[in-house]
Scaffold this active site. Structure first.
Site, PDB file in Angstrom:
ATOM      1  CG  ASP A   1      -1.904   1.036   1.354  1.00  0.00           C
ATOM      2  OD1 ASP A   1      -2.295   1.577   0.302  1.00  0.00           O
ATOM      3  OD2 ASP A   1      -2.335   1.360   2.490  1.00  0.00           O
TER       4      ASP A   1
ATOM      5  CD  GLU B   1      -0.479   5.241  -4.060  1.00  0.00           C
ATOM      6  OE1 GLU B   1       0.145   5.443  -3.007  1.00  0.00           O
ATOM      7  OE2 GLU B   1      -1.349   4.374  -4.172  1.00  0.00           O
TER       8      GLU B   1
ATOM      9  CG  ASP C   1      -8.521   4.351   0.403  1.00  0.00           C
ATOM     10  OD1 ASP C   1      -8.282   3.121   0.411  1.00  0.00           O
ATOM     11  OD2 ASP C   1      -7.787   5.184   0.972  1.00  0.00           O
TER      12      ASP C   1
HETATM   13  O1  MIG Z   1      -3.508   6.207   4.623  1.00  0.00           O
HETATM   14  O2  MIG Z   1      -3.367   0.972   5.800  1.00  0.00           O
HETATM   15  O3  MIG Z   1      -6.024   2.135   0.570  1.00  0.00           O
HETATM   16  O4  MIG Z   1      -6.855  -0.050   2.093  1.00  0.00           O
HETATM   17  O5  MIG Z   1      -6.702   0.219   4.888  1.00  0.00           O
HETATM   18  C1  MIG Z   1      -4.338   5.099   4.496  1.00  0.00           C
HETATM   19  C2  MIG Z   1      -4.504   1.754   6.003  1.00  0.00           C
HETATM   20  C3  MIG Z   1      -3.517   3.856   4.267  1.00  0.00           C
HETATM   21  C4  MIG Z   1      -4.923   3.055   2.470  1.00  0.00           C
HETATM   22  C5  MIG Z   1      -5.432   1.819   1.804  1.00  0.00           C
HETATM   23  C6  MIG Z   1      -6.399   1.121   2.711  1.00  0.00           C
HETATM   24  C7  MIG Z   1      -5.752   0.802   4.028  1.00  0.00           C
HETATM   25  C8  MIG Z   1      -5.190   2.071   4.669  1.00  0.00           C
HETATM   26  N1  MIG Z   1      -4.272   2.718   3.739  1.00  0.00           N
END
Ligand code: MIG
Length: 780
Positions: free
Chosen positions: A402, A405, A480
Site C-alpha cells: 500500500d 504511489e 479507497d
Molecule cells: O492512509 O493501511 O487504501 O486499504 O486500509 C491510508 C490503512 C492507508 C490506504 C489503503 C487502505 C488501508 C489504509 N491505507
C-alpha cells in the site's frame, strides 16, 4: 480532419522524408534535420516506433517490455514510389510526402494512419504523438479509470496518485497504464465487424492521453522518449495476447487467492482475529484469507509485529492454517527514520532515496518521518525482498502493499518532489521519470523475495498503485472507494478497464472502504463481487464491522449464498485464470469481448462475462427487486432459474434480495464443485458439470487443474480436460479428453442439465476411464 498545425506550435514535428534504410535490426525512417523514426519488430504483429534525435532514440523508457529474441526483421519494399516495411503479422507504410507511418495488419488492411504533416513531435523534455481517429472508433484501456470502459470524450492523466476520496470522474487514480485498446468499424464490403488494435506508450513519465476530440487522439508526456508499440489485431484477444507478450501476464496465482478474503483496517489484537476465524467456520461461510492492516505492526514499523497485540504471530498463523485460513499482512514502503535495524542497514547501503544534494529524503507517512527505498536499484529490491524473511517464517501467505504511489502526507503534492534522485536508468534518474514505476518495482521486489524465501510456492502480492505490467508480480485493488451505490456500480467498469489493460487479477473493496453500507448495499456488493477476479471485503478504520454476518441474519444468509456460489464455480474460475495467465485474456470481460459484432454490447457497463461461458448481471440499484439484462445472441439459462432466454434480447429479470442473476451460455459446459469452507475443502473425486446444449444438442467446456499452490505446473504437472457433451435420444453423453496428470480423475460426475425440462435436471453418472480420456453416459 482536425488541423494539427496550431496544436504543434512550439513543437518540432517529424514531417518529412529523406531516406529509409536498414540499421541492424531496425528500419530507420530518416526525416532529415536530425530527426528519425526507428522501427523494429519485437514479436509477430507488433512494431515498435522510437523517435531518434541526432542518431539516437530518446532515452527513459519504462524497462517493462521484455527482451524479445524472436529475431524478426522488417523487410523494406519499394514499389511505384511507395515504401512498405513488412514483418510477420504487421506492416508499416511510409508516406512519401512526409514520412508519416500508416499501419496495416498481416492481411494488409490498414487500421491506423497518420495526421497530415506528421504526428510525432517534441518540445523537449516533452514528447507528443497525435493520431487520427476513425469515425465511430472506440477507445478502451488506460488501466484504472473511474469511468465507463469506453474512455472517449475526456483527457486522462497518468500519474499514480493516492486520491483519498475518489468518485466517478476523479482522475488520476493510483495506477498508470499507458495502453490503449482501440477499435474501428471495418469499412467496405468485406466488413467482418470491428477491428481492434492496440498502442502501448513505453514512457513512465507523467502523461496525458487526450481523447476529447473525435478526430484525433493525443499522447503527451512531460519527459522521456517518444516510444510506442503498435499492436495489430483484428480480434481483441489477439491484441491483448500480443500486448501481454510485451509487458507480461499474471502468473497463475495460488488457488487460495481466488477464495473470499476478509479484511479491515485493522483486525487486532490476536483474540479478535481468532474470533473472526471462528465466526467464519461456525457460521460456515467460506473464506480463505484474513488481511492484517497497519495496526499489526509496532508503531507502523514495517516488518515488525506489535508485541502486545500479536505476541506469538507464528502460533496464530499456524492455528488459522489448521482452519484453512491464510494470513496476508500489509507492508508499506516507508521505513521509520530512526536507529532501527532496517533504517540503519538501508542507510549504510545507500538504498534510500536522496534529494539533489545527496541528502537522504524523509517523507511523512504512517510511522512519522520515513525513508523510502529506491526500488529502481536492483540491489535495494533484493534487500527489500529478503526483509520478508520474518513474515514468511511466521507463516504469512501473502503481502499486501500500500502507499506505493508513493503516497506522502503532504496536502499540496501527496508524493515526492520531482527532483528526488533515483538509480533509474538512462533518461530517467529523477522521481519524475520513476514515480509511476515505483509501485511496480516494489511489487517485483516483494514477489521475487517471497519466491526466494519460499521456493516452489506461488507468491500472492496485492498492490494499490502500479504501472503497465504490474500483473507479473501483483494483483491489484481499486483503493479507497465508498460504501455507496454509485461506487458499487462504478466498480464494474473499473475492473473491466483494468482487465482490458492486462491487470486481470483485480478487485474493489467489497462493501466500500469509506463509510458504512446498509444491509442491502452490502448484500448486493458481495453478490456483484462474487465473480470478480479478486473478492475481498475491506473497510476503513473507525467504521463498524463489515463481515458477512454484520448486517443481521437475513443478510448473512444471502451473503453466504453468494460466496458459496464463488466457491461452487471455483473449478471454472481457476480455468479462466489459467487461460489469462497463458494468453492475457481478461478473466472478467465486457460483453463485446465475446460478441464483438453486437451493436448493443459496447454500451453495457453493468453486466460482464466471466470467461466465455457465464454472463453476470448484478443488481446495482437501491431497492431494486428486478433489473433489465441484455442477452447477446444465443441461448442463456439462469443458473438458478427456469427459463431459457434466446438473445439478442433485453429482458427484465427478477432479482429479489437473495439473487445474483448469472447465466450459462448455450453450447457451454461449466465445471463446478461442492462449495466447501475453503478452497482445499472439497471432495476431488466428484465433478459437477453445468451443461446447456446449443441448437445442435452439443456443448463444450474446459477444465484446468493442478496442485493449486506450487510451481510444478510449469513443468507439466497439471491436467487439462476438454469436455464435450452430446444430447441425443434422451441420453446425455459426456466425453473428456485429458492431457497431463492422470491422478484423481473423477469417479462420478454430477450433471446439472439446463434447458431440457422446465427446471434444470440433476443427474449423476459413473465415469468410465480410458487412457487420456473418460466418458459418462446417462438418461435424461
Ligand atoms: O492512509 O493501511 O487504501 O486499504 O486500509 C491510508 C490503512 C492507508 C490506504 C489503503 C487502505 C488501508 C489504509 N491505507
Amino acid at each position: 480532419m482536425a488541423k494539427t498545425s496550431n496544436l504543434t506550435r512550439g513543437w518540432t514535428t517529424f514531417g518529412s522524408l529523406a531516406n529509409v534504410a536498414r540499421r541492424d535490426d531496425c528500419v530507420v525512417v530518416d526525416g532529415g534535420a536530425g530527426m528519425a523514426l526507428w522501427l523494429d519488430f519485437p514479436t509477430a504483429g507488433v512494431v515498435r516506433v522510437r523517435l531518434a534525435l541526432d542518431g539516437k532514440p530518446l532515452a527513459g523508457a519504462s524497462g517493462v517490455v521484455r527482451e524479445r529474441t524472436d529475431g524478426l526483421r522488417g523487410a523494406v519494399e519499394e514499389r511505384r514510389g511507395r515504401i512498405t516495411v513488412r514483418a510477420p503479422g504487421i506492416e508499416v507504410g511510409v508516406r512519401p510526402e512526409d514520412g508519416g507511418l500508416v499501419f496495416r495488419d498481416g492481411e494488409g488492411r490498414e487500421f491506423l494512419d497518420e495526421v497530415p504533416g506528421g504526428g510525432h513531435a517534441v518540445s523537449l523534455p516533452r514528447v507528443r504523438l497525435i493520431r487520427p481517429r476513425a469515425p465511430g472508433e472506440r477507445v478502451y484501456g488506460l488501466g484504472e479509470k473511474a469511468w465507463s470502459t469506453e474512455r472517449s470524450g475526456r483527457a486522462w492523466r497518468l500519474w499514480n496518485t493516492d486520491c483519498h476520496h475518489y468518485h466517478r470522474g476523479t482522475d488520476p487514480l493510483y495506477k498508470s497504464v499507458p495502453f490503449l485498446l482501440l477499435n474501428r468499424p471495418a469499412p467496405g464490403l468485406f466488413a467482418e465487424g470491428r477491428r481492434y488494435y492496440g498502442v502501448f506508450f513505453d514512457n513512465p513519465f507523467a502523461a496525458r492521453v487526450d481523447l476529447k476530440s473525435r478526430e484525433i487522439w493525443t499522447f503527451e508526456a512531460e519527459g522521456g522518449p517518444l516510444e510506442y508499440h503498435v499492436i495489430a489485431g483484428p480480434a481483441p484477444a489477439t491484441v491483448l495476447e500480443r500486448y501481454t507478450a510485451l509487458v507480461g501476464r499474471m502468473p497463475l496465482p495460488p488457488l487460495w487467492a481466488l477464495g473470499y478474503h476478509q479484511s479491515r483496517w485493522s483486525y487486532y489484537p490476536e483474540r479478535r482475529v481468532r474470533r473472526l476465524a471462528e465466526d467464519f467456520r461456525e457460521r460456515r461461510v467460506p473464506c480463505d484469507a484474513i488481511h492484517l492492516d497497519i495496526d499489526h505492526m509496532d508503531g507502523f514499523r514495517v516488518f515488525t509485529w506489535h508485541k502486545r497485540r500479536f505476541p506469538q504471530p507464528a502460533r496464530l498463523v499456524r492455528d488459522l492454517a489448521k482452519m484453512g485460513l491464510r494470513v496476508v499482512t500489509i507492508v508499506d514502503p516507508g521505513v521509520k527514520a530512526e536507529r532501527g535495524p532496517i533504517a540503519s542497514a538501508g542507510l549504510s547501503k545507500g538504498y534510500f532515496l536522496k534529494d539533489r544534494g545527496g541528502k537522504v529524503v524523509q517523507a511523512k507517512v504512517w510511522p512519522g518521518n520515513a525513508y523510502l527505498p529506491d526500488f529502481t536499484n536492483r540491489h535495494a529490491r533484493r534487500w527489500w525482498g529478503d526483509l520478508h524473511a520474518g513474515l514468511v517464517k511466521a507463516g504469512v501467505s501473502g503481502i499486501w502493499i500500500d502507499m506505493n504511489e508513493p503516497a506522502v502526507f503532504a496536502e499540496d503534492r501527496r508524493t515526492l518532489p520531482d527532483d528526488v534522485r533515483h538509480a533509474g536508468a538512462p533518461g530517467r534518474r529523477d522521481h519524475a521519470g520513476n514515480h509511476n514505476l515505483y509501485a511496480s518495482l516494489m511489487a517485483e521486489a516483494t514477489y521475487r523475495g517471497l519466491l526466494r524465501l519460499r521456493p516452489g510456492v506461488r507468491p500472492f502480492v496485492l498492490s494499490r498503485a502500479g504501472f503497465a505490467g504490474i500483473q507479473r508480480h501483483a494483483a491489484v485493488w481499486t483503493g479507497d472507494n465508498h460504501s455507496s451505490w454509485n461506487d458499487l456500480e462504478l466498480a464494474i467498469p473499473m475492473l473491466l478497464g483494468l482487465g482490458l489493460s492486462g491487470l486481470a487479477f483485480a478487485g474493489a473493496d467489497v462493501g466500500g472502504f469509506h463509510g458504512t453500507p446498509t444491509a442491502e448495499l452490502f448484500t448486493r456488493w458481495v453478490q456483484a463481487a462474487a465473480l470478480t477476479p479478486l473478492c475481498r471485503a475491506h473497510t476503513s478504520c473507525e467504521t463498524p464491522d463489515q463481515e458477512p454476518w454484520s448486517f443481521g441474519p437475513a443478510a448473512e444468509e444471502r451473503v453466504k449464498k453468494a460466496i458459496q456460489l464463488r466457491y461452487r464455480l471455483l473449478p471454472y474460475l481457476y480455468t479462466v485464470f489459467e487461460e489469462c495467465s497463458r494468453t492475457g485474456a481478461p478473466i472478467m470481460r465486457p460483453l463485446w469481448w465475446e460478441f464483438p459484432d453486437d451493436p448493443r454490447a459496447p454500451s453495457i457497463d453493468n453486466q460482464f462475462m466471466v470467461g466465455d461461458a457465464l454472463l453476470v448481471a448484478p443488481v446495482l440499484k437501491r431497492s431494486a427487486q428486478s433489473r433489465t439484462v441484455y442477452f447477446p445472441e444465443g441461448g442463456w439459462h439462469a443458473l438458478d432459474g427456469r427459463t431459457l432466454v434466446v438473445g439478442p434480447i433485453t429482458r427484465s429479470v427478477d432479482a429479489p434480495m437473495d439473487r445474483l442473476p448469472v447465466y450459462l451460455r448455450a453450447g457451454r459446459i461449466v465445471p463446478a464443485r461442492e462449495p466447501g469452507l475453503h478452497v482445499a475443502d472439497t471432495a476431488p473425486e466428484t465433478l459437477e458439470l453445468h451443461v446447456l446444449a446449443g441448437p445442435e444438442g452439443t456443448a463444450e467446456g474446459r477444465l484446468y487443474e493442478d496442485d493449486g499452490e506450487g510451481l510444478d505446473h510449469r513443468r507439466g504437472q497439471y491436467r487439462r480436460t476438454r469436455l464435450a457433451a452430446r444430447l441425443a435420444g434422451g441420453t446425455l453423453v459426456v466425453e473428456a479428453a485429458t492431457e497431463g496428470l492422470a491422478a484423481s480423475t473423477p469417479e462420478v460426475i454430477r450433471v446439472r442439465l439446463y434447458g431440457v425440462r422446465e427446471r434444470p435436471v440433476e443427474l449423476e453418472a459413473p465415469v468410465v476411464h480410458e487412457p487420456g480420456r473418460w466418458r459418462a453416459e446417462v438418461a435424461c
